[in-house]
Structure formats: C-alpha cells, structure tokens
Write a protein that holds these residues in place. Structure first.
Motif, mmCIF file in Angstrom:
data_model
loop_
_atom_site.group_PDB
_atom_site.id
_atom_site.type_symbol
_atom_site.label_atom_id
_atom_site.label_comp_id
_atom_site.label_asym_id
_atom_site.label_seq_id
_atom_site.Cartn_x
_atom_site.Cartn_y
_atom_site.Cartn_z
ATOM 1 N N ALA A 102 1.040 -1.083 -0.069
ATOM 2 C CA ALA A 102 -0.122 -0.026 0.001
ATOM 3 C C ALA A 102 0.903 1.168 0.176
ATOM 4 O O ALA A 102 0.245 2.245 0.016
ATOM 5 N N ALA A 103 1.990 1.085 0.007
ATOM 6 C CA ALA A 103 3.027 2.228 0.156
ATOM 7 C C ALA A 103 3.175 2.905 -1.347
ATOM 8 O O ALA A 103 3.290 2.342 -2.246
ATOM 9 N N VAL A 104 3.208 4.319 -1.190
ATOM 10 C CA VAL A 104 3.915 5.250 -2.254
ATOM 11 C C VAL A 104 5.123 5.220 -2.335
ATOM 12 O O VAL A 104 5.903 4.821 -3.592
ATOM 13 N N GLN A 105 6.151 4.969 -1.403
ATOM 14 C CA GLN A 105 7.385 4.789 -1.459
ATOM 15 C C GLN A 105 7.863 3.800 -0.189
ATOM 16 O O GLN A 105 7.128 4.059 0.850
ATOM 17 N N GLY B 119 1.786 7.991 1.525
ATOM 18 C CA GLY B 119 1.501 9.586 1.333
ATOM 19 C C GLY B 119 2.144 10.455 1.855
ATOM 20 O O GLY B 119 2.802 10.344 2.840
ATOM 21 N N PRO B 120 1.489 11.580 1.978
ATOM 22 C CA PRO B 120 2.015 12.878 2.689
ATOM 23 C C PRO B 120 1.847 12.601 4.241
ATOM 24 O O PRO B 120 2.115 13.629 4.950
ATOM 25 N N VAL B 121 0.724 11.946 4.397
ATOM 26 C CA VAL B 121 -0.024 12.053 5.675
ATOM 27 C C VAL B 121 0.677 10.753 6.623
ATOM 28 O O VAL B 121 0.653 11.257 7.910
ATOM 29 N N VAL B 122 0.783 9.582 6.150
ATOM 30 C CA VAL B 122 1.191 8.494 7.008
ATOM 31 C C VAL B 122 2.507 8.124 6.706
ATOM 32 O O VAL B 122 2.758 7.704 5.335
ATOM 33 N N ARG C 187 3.962 7.690 11.849
ATOM 34 C CA ARG C 187 4.106 9.081 11.969
ATOM 35 C C ARG C 187 2.802 9.488 11.085
ATOM 36 O O ARG C 187 2.728 9.337 10.094
ATOM 37 N N LEU C 188 2.145 10.352 11.799
ATOM 38 C CA LEU C 188 0.965 10.972 11.261
ATOM 39 C C LEU C 188 1.164 12.664 11.241
ATOM 40 O O LEU C 188 1.469 13.371 12.037
ATOM 41 N N ARG C 189 1.108 13.261 9.860
ATOM 42 C CA ARG C 189 1.085 14.505 9.791
ATOM 43 C C ARG C 189 -0.260 15.212 10.040
ATOM 44 O O ARG C 189 -1.369 15.048 9.050
ATOM 45 N N ARG D 226 0.362 21.057 8.575
ATOM 46 C CA ARG D 226 1.723 21.395 8.113
ATOM 47 C C ARG D 226 2.874 21.824 9.131
ATOM 48 O O ARG D 226 3.963 21.723 8.801
ATOM 49 N N GLN D 227 2.351 22.144 10.365
ATOM 50 C CA GLN D 227 3.335 22.374 11.296
ATOM 51 C C GLN D 227 3.326 21.398 12.533
ATOM 52 O O GLN D 227 4.361 21.265 13.288
ATOM 53 N N VAL D 228 2.617 20.373 12.447
ATOM 54 C CA VAL D 228 2.337 19.360 13.368
ATOM 55 C C VAL D 228 2.594 18.008 13.072
ATOM 56 O O VAL D 228 1.878 17.425 12.166
ATOM 57 N N ASP D 229 3.413 17.174 13.818
ATOM 58 C CA ASP D 229 3.366 15.850 13.459
ATOM 59 C C ASP D 229 3.081 15.000 14.979
ATOM 60 O O ASP D 229 3.486 15.513 15.861
ATOM 61 N N LEU D 230 2.415 13.845 14.516
ATOM 62 C CA LEU D 230 2.225 13.025 15.733
ATOM 63 C C LEU D 230 2.727 11.871 15.650
ATOM 64 O O LEU D 230 2.441 10.949 14.480
ATOM 65 N N ASP D 231 3.742 11.255 16.385
ATOM 66 C CA ASP D 231 4.246 9.810 16.397
ATOM 67 C C ASP D 231 3.697 8.909 17.304
ATOM 68 O O ASP D 231 3.631 9.258 18.608
ATOM 69 N N LEU D 232 3.428 7.792 17.144
ATOM 70 C CA LEU D 232 2.996 6.632 18.024
ATOM 71 C C LEU D 232 3.998 5.861 17.855
ATOM 72 O O LEU D 232 4.271 5.039 16.901
ATOM 73 N N ARG D 233 4.894 5.564 18.867
ATOM 74 C CA ARG D 233 6.004 4.623 18.775
ATOM 75 C C ARG D 233 5.973 3.560 19.852
ATOM 76 O O ARG D 233 5.375 3.914 21.119
ATOM 77 N N ALA D 234 6.952 2.547 19.390
ATOM 78 C CA ALA D 234 6.914 1.634 20.497
ATOM 79 C C ALA D 234 8.212 0.871 20.342
ATOM 80 O O ALA D 234 8.790 0.927 19.387
ATOM 81 N N SER D 235 8.978 0.483 21.460
ATOM 82 C CA SER D 235 10.187 -0.120 21.396
ATOM 83 C C SER D 235 10.603 -1.361 22.168
ATOM 84 O O SER D 235 9.857 -1.479 23.265
#
Length: 310
Positions: A20-23, A64-67, A96-98, A101-110
């Motif tokens: 499903a990825a663009v890149q 895409g530019p959002v996810v 990572r969610l855009r 234009r100014q704000v990104d939200l990352d949901l991360r796990a490690s």
C-alpha cells in the motif's frame, strides 16, 4: 533470556504494508568500532577496552504525505576487556501522522533485550538502574512535534514501559517506568543549531531500593564547520530521589562527538562522554561508596548504510 519474538515481528509486519506504500525503503546497516571506558557503570571499578559490532536493518514506508511507518532492528555485540561481553537486541516501530503543515504526531513502541556474560551492567550505564546479568524492556507512547517556525521546533513525548531485570543467583527486579520529555531546538543558521530539554522520570520496582523520581535538564549544540563534518556536544544534570533510604543523587554528564562521510554510504564517527554521580542528601556511607563515582568513555568507529528504494 530468549530472543524477543516481537523483534522478529517488526520485520514481518511492516514489510507486509509495503504493497500500500507510495514509497518504501529498506536500509541494511553495520556499525563497527571500539574504544576505552573507565568503568562499565558509574560507581563501578572496571576500566577496560571495548569492541562493538552492530548489524541492523531499517524499513521505512510512506502511504502518502500524511502517514509514514518507520521500523528498525539492531543487534549489538560488545566485548569488554579480555573476558566479558554483552549482546543487545533492540527494535522500534513508529507510526508518523502529519496532522497539519506544522504538527506531526508519532505513535512509537520499542523493545530492548540485553544479556551480559561474566559481568553485570546496564544498557544506559548510569547509576539510577540496577546492575543486571540480563534485562528485557518494552515501552510505548506518543511524540508530538510542532514546527513553530522555519528554524524552531518544539517536541513533547510521553512513554510508559516495563523492564524485567535478572540480577543473577536467582534474584530479579521488575520495573514500571514513565518518562516525559519537553524539548526545543532552534537552527540559528544552516551550520549551527542549539537545543534545550527537560526530562521527568518516575520508576517503581519490586525492590524499593530502586524506586526513584527524577528531574533533569540538558543543553545541546550542533555545528557543521566544514563540508559534511558535523560536530555535536551536550551537557546535562539529572536529580534522582530514592525513597527507600531517602537519598538524593545528582548525576552530571557531558559529551562531544563528530561524524564525517568518508566513502559512499560510509560515515566515520568519534565520541567522548563523561558522567559523575554524587550523593547530595541522605543515604549512608555505604551508599556513597557504592553509588558515587565517575565514568568516561572514548569511542570511534565506522557506520555503513545501504538504502534500497523498493
């Protein structure tokens, strides 16, 4: 401890989304190096030469530019002196969610697993964690990144996790921890940036000796003085309050590092760090002899990355 099944899952789940990825980009990497440390832990007495070999792989994809989805896995084998060694597995998954234009939200796990052979240590080397023969940790949380201007970025993160520590001889300690971080980075020019950070830590364990609340701050600088050479430095203080013996520690640390591409896909790195812990209030004479001390590390090596666009 057995190898982490979740680490293997990171390499299976994220490539499945590539359709499903663009890149999509797969990046095998290898870091090799060595150096000298005055101690394995602050407060311990084990000066030694050390060698590190760290193969890994990162997988990034964008729908895409959002996810964007970013994942990584690394295995680090380290040798300390003539006999001791460790094996570290660490993996991460980040969505990572855009939001604008100014704000990104990352949901991360490690996840992180480390096993020490013929020695006790910790992945961080600082005095706020118990020295272990092996440990397994997991944490997750959000990271909010806000671009205040073209040159200034603010970031806030929260993480909660668990860590199981095998102390050897059948003893163990389990930890529940929460970490909050606020940071601000300003780029003064194309070659110079500076940052400040505040960090809050809360740790509760099955052994009250290691129950801790901490606050700390850090300043950092980065400069690109010549070509692709990048030099970074940092300095910080962490105040830790241990409830069991009403002890307060002050841990000061500083470091300096540089990196320079020396060949296609290959970067040379060198780093120095120094940390010192002092019992500033409470505790006993035994606490002071155990937890006070310094640790200095000098390291250099090469990092190779081979990105493949899929």
């Amino acid at each position: 401890m057995r190898p982490l099944p979740l680490l293997a899952a990171l390499l299976v789940i994220t490539p499945c989304a590539a359709a499903a990825a663009v890149q999509a980009r797969l990046t095998p990497e290898l870091a090799v190096g060595g150096g000298w440390a005055s101690a394995l832990l602050v407060g311990s007495d084990f000066p030694h030469w050390q060698t590190h070999v760290a193969p890994g792989v990162a997988f990034d994809l964008s729908t895409g530019p959002v996810v964007k989805i970013l994942s990584s896995y690394r295995l680090t084998w380290s040798r300390y002196g003539p006999d001791a060694s460790s094996l570290l597995h660490d993996g991460a998954l980040n969505l990572r969610l855009r939001l604008s234009r100014q704000v990104d939200l990352d949901l991360r796990a490690s996840v992180e697993q480390v096993d020490f052979e013929d020695i006790s240590g910790s992945a961080s080397g600082d005095p706020s964690a118990p020295p272990t023969a092996a440990s397994l940790a997991f944490d997750a949380g959000p990271v909010l990144r806000w671009r205040l201007s073209d040159r200034t970025t603010a970031e806030a993160s929260l993480a909660a996790g668990k860590r199981a520590n095998d102390l050897g001889d059948g003893a163990s300690v389990e930890e529940d921890f929460q970490v909050g971080v606020l940071s601000l980075i300003h780029r003064f020019s194309g070659i110079f940036e500076a940052g400040v950070q505040y960090r809050r830590v809360r740790n509760r364990t099955t052994d009250a000796l290691w129950d801790m609340d901490g606050d700390g701050g850090q300043v950092s600088l980065g400069i690109a003085p010549w070509g692709e050479l990048v030099v970074r430095g940092y300095a910080g203080l962490q105040w830790s309050r241990f409830a069991a013996d009403e002890r307060s520690d002050r841990y000061g640390y500083t470091g300096l590092g540089a990196s320079l591409p020396v060949a296609p896909s290959t970067t040379a790195e060198i780093a120095w760090s120094y940390g010192a812990n002092t019992v500033v209030d409470g505790g006993t004479e035994a606490d002071r002899s155990t937890f006070e001390g310094t640790r200095q590390v000098v390291w250099s090596g090469l990092r190779m990355e081979l990105p493949w666009w899929l």
